[in-house]
Design an enzyme around this catalytic site. Structure first.
Site, short mmCIF file in Angstrom:
data_model
loop_
_atom_site.label_atom_id
_atom_site.label_comp_id
_atom_site.label_asym_id
_atom_site.label_seq_id
_atom_site.Cartn_x
_atom_site.Cartn_y
_atom_site.Cartn_z
N LYS A 112 0.86 -1.19 0.00
CA LYS A 112 0.00 0.00 0.00
C LYS A 112 0.90 1.24 0.00
O LYS A 112 1.90 1.27 0.73
CB LYS A 112 -0.90 -0.03 1.24
CG LYS A 112 -1.94 1.07 1.30
CD LYS A 112 -2.86 0.91 2.51
CE LYS A 112 -3.96 1.94 2.55
NZ LYS A 112 -4.89 1.76 3.69
N SER A 119 -9.80 1.69 2.51
CA SER A 119 -8.90 2.46 1.68
C SER A 119 -7.82 1.62 0.99
O SER A 119 -7.21 2.09 0.02
CB SER A 119 -8.23 3.54 2.53
OG SER A 119 -7.43 2.95 3.54
N SER A 178 -10.22 -0.69 6.68
CA SER A 178 -9.59 -0.61 5.35
C SER A 178 -8.82 -1.83 4.87
O SER A 178 -8.39 -1.86 3.73
CB SER A 178 -8.65 0.59 5.30
OG SER A 178 -9.40 1.74 5.11
N1 GLN Z 1 -13.58 4.07 5.84
C1 GLN Z 1 -12.96 4.51 7.05
C2 GLN Z 1 -12.53 5.96 6.90
O1 GLN Z 1 -12.75 6.51 5.89
C3 GLN Z 1 -11.80 3.64 7.39
C4 GLN Z 1 -10.60 3.92 6.58
C5 GLN Z 1 -9.42 3.13 7.03
O2 GLN Z 1 -9.56 2.09 7.70
N2 GLN Z 1 -8.25 3.61 6.71
O3 GLN Z 1 -11.99 6.53 7.78
#
Ligand code: GLN
Length: 487
Positions: free
Chosen positions: A79, A154, A178
């Site tokens: 990532k 994400s 995410s």
């Molecule tokens: N969807 C959540 C957010 O937008 C989690 C994102 C994540 O786990 N990085 O914060």
């Protein structure tokens, strides 16, 4: 060589048996990325030359024989939130589009020490804020199972890359879901460890008390092998847990007989897609045959989790993102009039809409007049959520739940409505607020889209969650299904 099917454990064996070399395997993945990623957009940067050089080094080690590191010669994708020395580390933001990391994240250092091979850096939501990978400066990533749908976010690029067979496994990070949500949307196994198990050093910070690195793989055995390589105490991360290293594969083959699985009433409501409910019922029947029993538990604070998270995470983000000021590194606007103008325009021009929204929410929630009303209250709820889990775990070994309320939604479906997007995280977010380990694994299909289920454990129970997932995968083949790709 059918590379898209290969698992980490199969690659380990094949490299040692000299069925193919790391260089051959790496070239095959790079070719597949070249052929198919234009329509998926799972990579921000492909590091082809570096990968081939690393593969050659690994091959030399393999040729020497002896005791090889577990991931020696195995290609992986990372990532683009993990700092990689000498390689662009963008976090999918215009702000860091020109940023080359001067050092490696601890996770990357550990994987380099194993002589694994980095294929490239994967697409994601900007600064890990999002649930669909649509908030990327480099454009949305598509779900390889159906290109009209999102891969989740994400860590969407990491999940899409593994599902598409561009890499056998990838790193991800999970602040509110995410790793688990994209794993569910792409038919993969995704593990978010207990907070503090994987070092956050060199992982671009979003919400520091929630962020945790982890893995996205084809199955639970691979997740255990991969976690072994990246977990462990790190003095460079003050929230890293000081405990002895453990072997996360050690329980994989143990039977589940006698385990009690909790089913949170609040997670099995009518907001869950009926085919997901049905897939989980089927999964329960499989587990029951393996000797587990089920028990209803309550997580009463579930409906408060999203509200608490979307105060706490943006608050921490607003502080963490103050460093991007156009002064030291990252984007700087052209011809600033004065210092104030440089700060303002650099941030205005380089942050995307969702990142700005979070900074505004966070700054507001932390401001003198509203701190008690929002931030302090959210922290109190966080405590209640943690206690809820502790209470539930008093009567079960681990919890089974859906990972998401629906399978992957369509690209563009939720972009106009941030709250609808936030609600996507309903089943994953509490876990981060409580700092617990959880994994998602495939348990069905709705049409051509995968369905995931989630296992949530007590702190440091990763080995048991992996055992449960592995045992389930011995009896099912959802994890073996793959999408067929079109150019
Ligand atoms: N969807 C959540 C957010 O937008 C989690 C994102 C994540 O786990 N990085 O914060």
């Amino acid at each position: 060589m059918n590379i898209e099917q290969l698992t980490l454990s199969e690659i380990q064996q094949s490299l040692r048996d000299k069925k193919f070399s790391s260089e051959e395997l790496t070239s095959a993945y790079l070719a597949r990325i070249k052929n198919f990623d234009a329509s998926i957009n799972s990579f921000i940067t492909v590091t082809g030359e570096l990968a081939l050089a690393a593969a050659k080094q690994a091959d030399a080690l393999i040729a020497k024989g002896g005791n090889l590191p577990s991931l020696c010669g195995i290609p992986l994708a990372h990532k683009d939130i993990f700092c990689t020395e000498g390689v662009k580390t963008s976090c999918a933001s215009k702000m860091l589009d020109n940023f080359t990391a001067p050092y490696n994240a601890t996770v990357i250092e550990k994987l380099n020490a194993e002589h694994s091979v980095m294929l490239g850096k994967t697409n994601m939501d900007e600064f890990a804020m999002g649930s669909s990978n649509e908030n990327s400066f480099y454009g949305a990533c598509k779900n390889p199972w159906n290109l009209e749908h999102v891969p989740g976010g994400s860590s969407g690029g990491s999940a899409a890359a593994v599902a598409a067979g561009f890499a056998p496994a990838a790193t991800g990070t999970d602040t509110g879901g995410s790793i688990r949500q994209p794993a569910a949307f792409c038919g993969l196994t995704g593990l978010k460890p207990t907070y503090g198990v994987v070092s956050r050093y060199g992982m671009v910070a979003y919400a520091s008390s929630l962020d945790q690195g982890g893995v996205i793989t084809k199955n639970a055995e691979d997740a255990a092998i991969f976690l072994n390589a990246i977990a462990g105490f790190d003095a460079k991360d003050s929230t890293s847990i000081e405990k002895a290293d453990e072997d996360y594969t050690r329980l994989l083959t143990d039977s589940l007989k006698g385990k009690v699985i909790g089913l949170p009433e609040e997670y099995f409501s009518d907001q869950v897609d009926s085919q997901i409910s049905k897939a989980i019922e089927d999964a329960k029947a499989v587990l029951e045959k393996q000797g587990v029993t089920f028990k209803s538990v309550n997580l009463k604070t579930t409906d408060m989790a999203i509200s608490a998270y979307y105060i706490i995470a943006p608050s921490e983000a607003s502080a963490n993102l103050q460093r991007y000021d156009g002064v030291r590194y990252g984007y700087r606007c052209d011809n600033p009039k004065d210092l104030e103008d440089m700060y303002t325009r650099s941030r205005t021009e380089a942050f995307g809409e969702e990142v700005k929204r979070r900074i505004l929410i966070g700054t507001y929630a932390l401001s003198a007049g509203f701190y008690d009303a929002y931030y302090r209250k959210a922290q109190k709820i966080r405590r209640l959520i943690k206690e809820d889990f502790e209470h539930a775990f008093a009567s079960c070994d681990f919890i089974l739940a859906p990972t998401t309320p629906t399978p992957a939604f369509k690209i563009g479906e939720k972009t106009k409505d941030p709250v609808a997007m936030y609600l996507e995280d309903i089943f994953t977010i509490s876990v981060n607020l409580a700092g617990l380990p959880a994994l998602s694994l495939p348990c069905g299909l709705k049409g051509d889209l995968p369905i995931g289920m989630q296992l949530i454990g007590k702190p440091f129970s990763e080995a048991m969650l992996l055992q449960a997932a592995h045992q389930f995968q011995q009896a099912t083949d959802w994890h073996k299904k793959m999408p067929s790709l079109a150019k």
